[in-house]
Design an enzyme around this catalytic site. Structure first.
Site, mmCIF file in Angstrom:
data_model
loop_
_atom_site.group_PDB
_atom_site.id
_atom_site.type_symbol
_atom_site.label_atom_id
_atom_site.label_comp_id
_atom_site.label_asym_id
_atom_site.label_seq_id
_atom_site.Cartn_x
_atom_site.Cartn_y
_atom_site.Cartn_z
ATOM 1 N N GLU B 58 0.855 -1.487 0.255
ATOM 2 C CA GLU B 58 -0.217 -0.066 -0.155
ATOM 3 C C GLU B 58 0.787 1.498 0.022
ATOM 4 O OE1 GLU B 58 -0.758 -2.439 2.057
ATOM 5 O OE2 GLU B 58 -2.453 -3.492 1.155
ATOM 6 N N HIS B 127 -12.000 -5.746 8.568
ATOM 7 C CA HIS B 127 -12.590 -5.368 7.223
ATOM 8 C C HIS B 127 -13.726 -4.490 7.239
ATOM 9 C CE1 HIS B 127 -10.012 -8.786 5.690
ATOM 10 N NE2 HIS B 127 -10.357 -8.674 4.503
HETATM 11 C C1 TPP Z 1 -2.128 -4.971 4.168
HETATM 12 C C2 TPP Z 1 -3.005 -5.707 3.413
HETATM 13 N N1 TPP Z 1 -3.440 -5.340 2.316
HETATM 14 C C3 TPP Z 1 -4.408 -6.020 1.762
HETATM 15 C C4 TPP Z 1 -5.039 -7.406 2.240
HETATM 16 C C5 TPP Z 1 -6.045 -7.767 1.682
HETATM 17 N N2 TPP Z 1 -5.559 -9.198 1.232
HETATM 18 C C6 TPP Z 1 -5.997 -10.464 2.095
HETATM 19 S S1 TPP Z 1 -5.203 -11.754 1.639
HETATM 20 C C7 TPP Z 1 -4.422 -10.862 0.230
HETATM 21 C C8 TPP Z 1 -3.592 -11.668 -0.611
HETATM 22 C C9 TPP Z 1 -2.374 -12.266 0.280
HETATM 23 O O1 TPP Z 1 -1.467 -13.094 -0.799
HETATM 24 P P1 TPP Z 1 -0.406 -13.858 0.089
HETATM 25 O O2 TPP Z 1 0.195 -13.158 0.904
HETATM 26 O O3 TPP Z 1 0.255 -14.660 -1.108
HETATM 27 O O4 TPP Z 1 -1.082 -15.025 0.960
HETATM 28 P P2 TPP Z 1 -2.241 -16.205 0.506
HETATM 29 O O5 TPP Z 1 -3.597 -15.654 0.235
HETATM 30 O O6 TPP Z 1 -1.779 -16.735 -0.946
HETATM 31 O O7 TPP Z 1 -2.203 -17.414 1.688
HETATM 32 C C10 TPP Z 1 -4.762 -9.485 0.239
HETATM 33 C C11 TPP Z 1 -4.494 -8.640 -0.881
HETATM 34 C C12 TPP Z 1 -4.728 -7.514 3.639
HETATM 35 N N3 TPP Z 1 -5.477 -8.494 4.331
HETATM 36 N N4 TPP Z 1 -3.851 -6.678 4.190
#
Ligand code: TPP
Ligand code: TPP
Ligand code: MG
Ligand code: MG
Lengths: 349, 324, 349, 324
Positions: B58, B127
């Site tokens: 972000e 959220h």
């Molecule tokens: C700081 C932040 N930005 C955005 C989100 C929304 N979000 C939740 S999961 C996710 C993707 C995460 O990807 P990854 O780290 O690869 O983990 P995975 O879900 O694949 O296990 C996002 C963008 C969040 N939870 N926290």
């Protein structure tokens, strides 16, 4: 690994010799002029701070070659994102000493770049200018412009998250941005070895798959050459200029608390001005009299500028201009309040 | 007939069409069309040079968007949920809100930061938070909240047209609750005005976003007891449209302010403070706030206990009407 | 580079064979039990979400080996910092299914770790748990305890500043912390190649001068072995478990929008359960009947737990407890307000 | 006789002495003794295992301090200037403020985050901001501000003793303006109480930190016109000690709230809102706020035009006294 063109005694290395031959007389003389002018400006700023003419000041001394050499490699159309210690960059890039003095006098006018210059006001929060430079480089790429963006920062900035996010973006989107780190060995009092587990800043580039150059930051020729080269590639690159501030972090800081005298002395012997001046004298580009005369000229001009800045006064209404595109009506009310508050000179009355 | 989230996608489509400098940046906004589908179809239409999937970063998004704005582009950023704006907090308050001032008007900071926010849909932890007050307290930003599909498109296009940076907060609870006629063309609504969405005499109900349907329902219930309400949709949280609020408060003499954020130092406090500075002599009862409790937004099993409800609003109005 | 012990067909590699020989029967059977139980729990959670019994849910399927293998290498005294997808870690580490179901039912009680367990509630904001793990590891080191701290995160987390700051701290202060990255190829819809300029996560370790291990994340033996090894060194390490979620990001996500079917199929052929089950059967540790019986047992227990959770109801007063050490008087007033608001069941009444 | 900054160093010395779990973390707090010397001599006395120079990494500092707190330590963090807390904003609002609740009381979040703040000393850009309202709006935190050497030590030790996380804001303008007798031993002051520092009948002046000397001076000037003031040092910004404020407002019927932060959504708004909810019928005039303008804190040449002044306070009081 460390790129070096000019030894502390003023002798060119092999690589230095061949680069030197490619330079015009003007370029050679310019570099000397900027180095000497920046030192003069910087020392005067420290003095003026002591005299109460300006506020807390962050001295450049020791880092002039890194700043002059890199800024001299830039074109007017390039985007420059300095941190708070880049008076040498500003001066070389064409920012007026009026602006520089105003900024350190707490005057917002000093932040305004001259028309046509993409010289961004100094960034105070560490590392935050790196993502901005990424965005500016992105705008260059999208508009198919020819320039680059350069972000200046210290070794301390490499510990911040913004450093990481910026380098990652630059690499993923393949943007023409140079991350120019002046590794002066300290983030205020904390030595680089306590900030980073890698011995160098350039090693960190491998996490982002981008080009990296480690250069003797006290060697104005090598810095100039490296930045010119990196710039021409129009790719993201991390440049580490290994240098040292021979003075304090700011005029409010006492560097003797955390730096051994011996260390300072070593670096005084690697003075960036001395070595380049020796080269110019040896090469017969000019003599000591000419240097002296040039200095006097600059000094006179600096003092005149300081007097002018002192004469002018800030206008409280400028608190309100440019906060929004136009001053909204509701804020105009506050602006009037401030204007009516005639005694604004003091908090205690 | 569009839902709010569709009208938001539509607004961005129009913005991308009419101004080639408009860019969209965010996480999962491209191929995926946004986790709420607020950018549905835009990547397909405008390509990945203009609808840009970014890394999960972000501060990087907002910081580089600022650089893009300085370079003449107009970024529209999606922050996936408002709580995830905090990693970009430094970029927003120290730079986006100040770069215009710091450069004395030379560098543009014009951008829109969109973020779904608010509770009520049983979303996971963090959220559902409403943190608008942080940004209303930050000079240099504008904060706008729509409450219907029609206003969402007009306000979002108004925000895009603004030379000032705008935080555009989308009440996710309303994303799909209502369908409405939304013109497919370009139109803007003023982004610094409140709207009186329902008129009355006895009390002024002030809210924004997902509180508006709730206030209208409260107002309907109050009518059964012959109490009529001005319901004001603030829309612009920064700046606050004082004139509209003062006029209504002077007329009714009673004010209830309703928001989801914790009560203490919420935007409701500012509204109450302004009213008590400027129209105190017209008030017939204390100013009431119906707000979230001063606790972190709960996991969803208890969100209904946390949130303002029609009942709480009606009760607050009753207390004012029968005051003294 | 990629550490591998067990091939997709269920055949041990050479390294795998020698590790296999060091394991007790119990260990071998445990791994199978956890793999199967986690898959069953996970599939039920998806179902329960569809039935409206729980909220939005983040499925584990495909990543069971990475989670079970790593968690099985931990000791009860270790600090565990999961993200939101670590139901497999939780279950293996000893967190009750009651807690897991409660958490996904929006019930704060589900966050409470059992007495003596340093299992931290799932972290939702990406990468923010990494610095916490660093701090916990620091507390271990300072108290001369024997454990380690482990932080779980996805490939997406590597783009955040907190990843960088955490790894830098861990390295500078030399802390016993494992950064365990499940690289499942995607941050929601964004493929790793668009998140990172390095092809792997492990390459990033060089910016911090820490140990790194890349392991087949669908190979429970290799993961178990690697984490055991890294843990025994009591040094910071970055572990990349290469894996894939075969389902959607969450029950609110439609993965077919951004992932080619062919890709999913490839990974289904690398299923972490199948290969380990094949090994166990081949090695005659148990037969299909025994597996079946074990499954039925687990299933019954899961369903019973779900029913229990459904029967209990949250108490609005728990909005207020634990916000501060004690509920302050001023907050008690709000607590009473909430208690008096009997109709708290609905916003619309 | 100690200055405030000396008393803060002394409080930390005492805290390190009496509790071996107390740790100091921050930038330049070790060998350098802090940029303001607020940790002077502590690294020498307690060593680098307990007085820890960190990398320049605020999120890393706060995040790892939380881990240390969970592991049983009691970190005292120095953020070099309050504006530089923003990179740690996510760690503070999403974790420090919530981890106790999220773990249902199992994991401690007890820590103190110290930060010099406020203007008036001609400091560089972003070194003078007052952003306390962000944190007062964040449930789960406490916010404390001292106004003298004596209260600084007692409140800081009170904060260290608190099981809740405390943001301890040090008005840097007062760091060296006053010397005072400060007991060298351990003592604590209550961190959730306001203090009436001067008593009067006609008006209530509410402030904190560097505003207190200014309010006392205003009160002295008002006395010359036979107007006497209750001067209240809020001290605890979160929670707000309503009882003390209400009692005074009821007595005087006139209230002026003074702070350096921008007016809109500042802590002054919350105080005004509470007064207008609870004691409106005792008020003889509107509630006034004297605050910073709704602009970013200026570069220092204009800070005196931005900041509340004695004159502005006196003028506000006059308006209330001669209201209607
Ligand atoms: C700081 C932040 N930005 C955005 C989100 C929304 N979000 C939740 S999961 C996710 C993707 C995460 O990807 P990854 O780290 O690869 O983990 P995975 O879900 O694949 O296990 C996002 C963008 C969040 N939870 N926290
Ligand atoms: C985010 C942030 N934290 C802290 C500070 C205070 N600060 C100003 S300069 C500095 C040290 C910077 O060191 P380095 O990056 O090496 O640059 P140098 O001063 O050596 O040029 C610190 C800690 C700041 N400006 N911003
Ligand atoms: Mg440095
Ligand atoms: Mg992933």
């Amino acid at each position: 690994m460390l790129i070096n063109h000019l030894l502390p005694c003023g002798t060119l290395t092999d690589a230095g010799s061949s680069f030197w031959r490619t330079l015009s007389i003007n370029e050679k003389l310019d570099l000397l002029f900027f180095l000497r002018s920046v030192r003069m400006l910087d020392r005067r700023m420290v003095l003026w701070q002591r005299q109460g003419k300006i506020g807390t000041y962050a001295p450049v001394e020791g880092q002039e070659a890194a700043q002059v050499g890199s800024a001299y490699a830039l074109d007017k159309k390039d985007w420059v994102f300095p941190s708070y210690r880049e008076q040498g960059v500003a001066f070389t890039f064409g920012i007026s000493t009026t602006s520089i003095i105003q900024y350190w006098s707490g005057r917002i006018e000093g932040c305004k770049p001259p028309i046509g210059y993409r010289y961004v006001p100094p960034t105070v929060p560490i590392a935050t200018q790196l993502p901005h430079a990424v965005g500016a480089a992105w705008s260059i790429k999208k508009k198919k412009e020819t320039g680059i963006a350069i972000a200046y920062f210290g070794d301390g900035a490499t510990s911040e998250g913004d450093f990481h996010e910026a380098l990652n973006f630059a690499s993923i989107f393949d943007l023409p941005v140079l991350f120019f780190c002046q590794n002066n060995g300290y983030a205020i009092s904390v030595p680089f070895a306590e900030q980073s587990a890698t011995k160098t800043v350039v090693e960190k580039a491998s996490a982002y798959g981008i080009n990296a150059y480690q250069v003797d930051g006290n060697d104005v020729l090598a810095v100039y050459h490296v930045v010119k080269t990196a710039k021409s590639k129009r790719k993201p690159a991390l440049i580490e200029a290994v240098t040292y501030r021979t003075g304090a972090h700011t005029t409010a800081d006492d560097a003797s608390r955390y730096r051994p005298e011996g260390e300072v002395r070593i670096w005084l012997n690697r003075d960036p001005l001395y070595r380049y001046e020796q080269l110019c004298l040896k090469e017969g580009l000019l003599d000591e009299d000419q240097i002296e005369k040039q200095d006097q000229q600059v000094a006179k001009e600096l003092d005149r500028t300081m007097r002018e800045v002192e004469k002018s006064h800030p206008n409280p209404s400028s608190l309100f201009t440019h906060v929004y595109h136009q001053i909204p009506d509701w804020l105009k009310k506050q602006q009037e309040e401030a204007a009516n508050d005639v005694n604004h000179g003091s908090i205690h009355c | 007939m569009l839902t709010m989230v569709q009208s938001i996608a539509d607004a961005q489509r129009v913005a991308l069409e009419i101004d080639k400098n408009v860019l969209l940046l965010g996480e999962d906004i491209g191929k995926n069309g946004g986790v709420f589908r607020a950018t549905e179809g835009l990547w397909e239409q405008f390509g990945s040079e203009r609808v840009i999937d970014t890394p999960l970063s972000e501060a990087g998004i907002v910081g580089s968007a600022l650089g893009l704005a300085m370079g003449g582009f107009k970024p529209i950023i999606e922050i996936q949920f408002l709580s995830f704006i905090t990693p970009a907090f430094e970029q927003i308050v120290s730079h986006v809100a100040r770069m215009r001032l710091r450069s004395q008007g030379v560098f543009s900071t014009s951008m829109v930061i969109r973020a779904p926010y608010g509770g009520g849909i049983g979303a996971p932890e963090l959220h559902s938070d409403s943190t608008e007050a942080y940004f209303v307290h930050t000079p240099g930003l504008r904060v706008v909240v729509p409450s219907s599909p029609y206003t969402a498109k007009g306000l979002l296009l108004g925000a895009v047209a603004s030379p000032d940076p705008v935080l555009f907060l989308e009440p996710l609870r309303l994303y799909r609750t209502q369908k409405e006629e939304v013109p497919s063309d370009y139109y803007t609504l003023s982004i610094d005005k409140a709207t009186v969405v329902s008129q009355g005499e006895d009390v002024t109900l002030i809210g924004w976003g997902a509180m508006i349907p709730l206030l209208l329902e409260a107002s309907r219930l109050l009518m059964e007891q012959d109490i009529t309400a001005d319901v004001i949709d603030l829309q612009s949280l920064s700046p606050i449209d004082e004139e509209t609020l003062f006029a209504s408060a002077k007329k009714t003499g009673r004010v209830v302010i309703v928001h989801e954020a914790p009560r203490t130092c919420g935007v409701g406090a500012e509204i109450a403070a302004r009213l008590s500075e400027e129209v105190i002599d017209s008030l017939e009862a204390p100013i009431k706030r119906v707000a979230g409790y001063d606790v972190p937004y709960p996991l969803f099993a208890l969100e209904h206990a946390y949130l303002p409800s029609v009942k709480k609003v009606v009760q607050a109005v009753m207390e004012l009407v029968y005051f003294q």
